[in-house]
Design an enzyme around this catalytic site. Structure first.
Site, mmCIF file in Angstrom:
data_model
loop_
_atom_site.group_PDB
_atom_site.id
_atom_site.type_symbol
_atom_site.label_atom_id
_atom_site.label_comp_id
_atom_site.label_asym_id
_atom_site.label_seq_id
_atom_site.Cartn_x
_atom_site.Cartn_y
_atom_site.Cartn_z
ATOM 1 N N LYS A 77 0.855 -1.183 0.000
ATOM 2 C CA LYS A 77 0.000 0.000 0.000
ATOM 3 C C LYS A 77 0.896 1.241 0.000
ATOM 4 O O LYS A 77 1.891 1.282 0.737
ATOM 5 C CB LYS A 77 -0.880 -0.022 1.257
ATOM 6 C CG LYS A 77 -1.890 1.110 1.352
ATOM 7 C CD LYS A 77 -2.761 0.982 2.595
ATOM 8 C CE LYS A 77 -3.875 2.014 2.630
ATOM 9 N NZ LYS A 77 -4.754 1.860 3.806
ATOM 10 N N SER A 157 -9.754 2.001 2.733
ATOM 11 C CA SER A 157 -8.882 2.707 1.830
ATOM 12 C C SER A 157 -7.879 1.821 1.094
ATOM 13 O O SER A 157 -7.310 2.252 0.099
ATOM 14 C CB SER A 157 -8.108 3.765 2.611
ATOM 15 O OG SER A 157 -7.256 3.161 3.563
ATOM 16 N N SER A 181 -10.062 -0.219 6.925
ATOM 17 C CA SER A 181 -9.450 -0.164 5.594
ATOM 18 C C SER A 181 -8.763 -1.428 5.103
ATOM 19 O O SER A 181 -8.365 -1.485 3.940
ATOM 20 C CB SER A 181 -8.445 0.977 5.541
ATOM 21 O OG SER A 181 -9.130 2.182 5.310
HETATM 22 N N1 GLN Z 1 -13.337 4.350 5.918
HETATM 23 C C1 GLN Z 1 -12.758 4.832 7.123
HETATM 24 C C2 GLN Z 1 -12.377 6.290 6.969
HETATM 25 O O1 GLN Z 1 -12.653 6.819 5.961
HETATM 26 C C3 GLN Z 1 -11.575 3.990 7.510
HETATM 27 C C4 GLN Z 1 -10.373 4.292 6.731
HETATM 28 C C5 GLN Z 1 -9.198 3.522 7.217
HETATM 29 O O2 GLN Z 1 -9.330 2.525 7.918
HETATM 30 N N2 GLN Z 1 -8.018 3.991 6.854
HETATM 31 O O3 GLN Z 1 -11.822 6.879 7.827
#
Ligand code: GLN
Length: 493
Positions: A77, A157, A181
């Protein structure tokens, strides 16, 4: 069998038996990546480095000095700093940032012989649930709804990491999980992924989003492959003050297939209003699989669940606003001169460098931390966070693990939620509580929806008890026997 179809465990066996070389695996992965460009999975490709690392692995095999992950391609990532390889966090503000250091998690993987296969796309600064906030454009889910050629989101994400594994380009990838995410994109793409306990993997060298929540973890097609990767990624690191100084158990041996006598809780409060019938059905099926395997399945209560989302969307932006203050045009990345004075330069750099969602979070975070509202929002959220953690502690006095759906929907269409932040945030309803409590959570593919899209089940465990999570996840995986693959529409004949 195609090399790209092999799991990590199968690659390790084949490499050791000299059925193929690390270089052959790397070339097959790079070729698959080239064929799949329309999905926009990679922000930065690393062809030369990939082949060089594979050649080093082959040399170690030749000398009989192979390391545990030698020759296994792993996509990173693009939130993990990689020395000498551009690391962008999918943001314009970092689009020219080349770190002079390596994140601990990636360094651990390279120490064990893994081969870097490019930097994968994500939501900007990991803020999002659909990969649509990336400065580099959205990632496309390899899965499509039956009879519908519209793009589906891969989740977020870690959408690029989920897609790279689901499309069988890499057998494994790294993700980070602040509020879901790793788990939600794994569910949307029909793969497995675990967010370990907060503190299990070092955060050092990972671009920070919300430091009290951020945690790295592996994404792969099988539960065992996740265990193999986590084994290498995890461990104490003096460079991260929140890293846990605990021995790393042997995760793969925890997958015994035997859960007889284990107590599994079904949190009643997760049966949220408007939950699609298919999600409820897959959840019930999962509970039955565990019962059939000899576990005792019973309802438990987590009464604070309904406060988890609002709490998360105060705590995470608050920490983000503070973490992202460092991008000021002076020390990292982009600089836009603006009106020429210092304040003008800050404003121009940050205004241009951050995308809309990141700016929204910085504004929310700054607001909830401001003198007049700190007690009303931030402090209150911290208190509720403790209560959420206590809910889990109480539940784990009665049961060994919890079973829930990973997400309240299948992968949605691109654009379906991007105009409505609240509906996007609601997609995190099942993943956020475990993040606030710091406990481990894993998503396992559980079946296909009527639309032919993957659905995931989530297993939650006690802090530092990833072993039970893996054990339960392994049983679900076996019962689900998820063998479906996305149609490779991205490959031109
Ligand atoms: N969808 C969540 C957010 O937008 C989690 C994102 C994440 O875990 N990095 O914050």
């Amino acid at each position: 069998m195609e090399l790209n179809d092999l799991t990590i465990a199968e690659m390790q066996d084949g490499l050791r038996a000299r059925k193929f070389s690390a270089t052959e695996l790397a070339k097959a992965a790079l070729a698959a990546a080239d064929r799949a460009k329309v999905m926009n999975i990679f922000i930065t490709e690393t062809h030369e480095r990939t082949l060089a690392m594979a050649a080093e692995s082959d040399q170690r095999f030749a000398k009989g000095m192979a390391r545990p992950l030698d020759g296994v391609p792993v996509a990173m990532k693009d939130l993990f700093c990689t020395k000498g390889v551009r690391t962008t966090a999918a943001s314009h503000i970092l689009d020219a940032f080349v770190p002079t250091y390596e994140s601990t998690v990636s360094a651990n993987l390279w120490r064990d012989g893994a081969v870097l296969l490019g930097k994968t796309n994500l939501d900007e600064f990991a803020m999002g649930s659909s990969n649509e906030t990336s400065f580099f454009g959205p990632v496309e889910n390899p899965w499509r709804k039956l009879g519908d050629a519209r793009s589906r989101v891969p989740g977020g994400s870690s959408g690029g990491s989920a897609a790279v594994v689901a499309a069988r380009i890499a057998p494994g990838a790294t993700g980070t999980d602040t509020g879901g995410s790793i788990r939600q994109p794994a569910a949307f793409c029909g793969i497995a992924g675990i967010k370990p306990t907060y503190g299990r993997c070092s955060r050092w060298g990972i671009v920070a989003f919300a430091s009290s929540l951020d945690q790295a973890g592996p994404m792969a097609r099988t539960v065992r492959d996740c265990a193999i990767l986590l084994q290498s990624m995890a461990g104490y690191d003096a460079k991260d003050s929140t890293s846990a100084d605990l021995p790393v158990p042997d995760f793969a041996t925890a997958i015994t297939g035997d859960i007889r006598g284990l107590k599994i809780g079904i949190p009643t409060e997760y049966r949220v209003d408007g939950m699609p019938a298919e999600i409820a059905a897959v959840w019930d099926r999962g509970a039955q699989w565990l019962r059939d395997a000899g576990a005792e399945v019973r309802p438990v209560h987590l009464p604070m669940t309904k406060y988890a989302l609002p709490t998360y969307y105060i705590v995470a932006p608050a920490e983000a606003s503070s973490n992202l203050a460092r991008y000021d045009g002076v020390r990292f990345g982009l600089r836009v001169p603006g009106t020429g004075d210092l304040t003008g330069m800050y404003e121009a750099t940050r205004g241009e460098g951050f995308g809309k969602e990141v700016r929204r979070r910085i504004l929310i975070g700054t607001y909830v931390l401001s003198a007049g509202y700190y007690d009303a929002y931030y402090l209150k959220a911290q208190r509720v966070r403790s209560l959420i953690a206590r809910d889990f502690q109480k539940a784990f006095e009665q049961v060994d693990a919890l079973l829930t759906p990973t997400a309240p929907s299948e992968a949605f269409a691109r654009g379906e939620k991007s105009g409505d932040p609240i509906s996007m945030y609601l997609n995190d309803v099942f993943t956020v509580p475990a993040s606030l409590a710091g406990i481990p959570g894993m998503s396992v593919p559980a079946g296909l929806s009527g639309n032919g899209l993957p659905l995931g089940l989530q297993v939650l465990g006690r802090a530092y008890d990833e072993e039970t999570v893996f054990r339960v996840a392994g049983v679900l995986e076996q019962a689900a026997a998820f063998a479906a693959k996305p149609e490779p529409w991205w490959v031109k004949p």
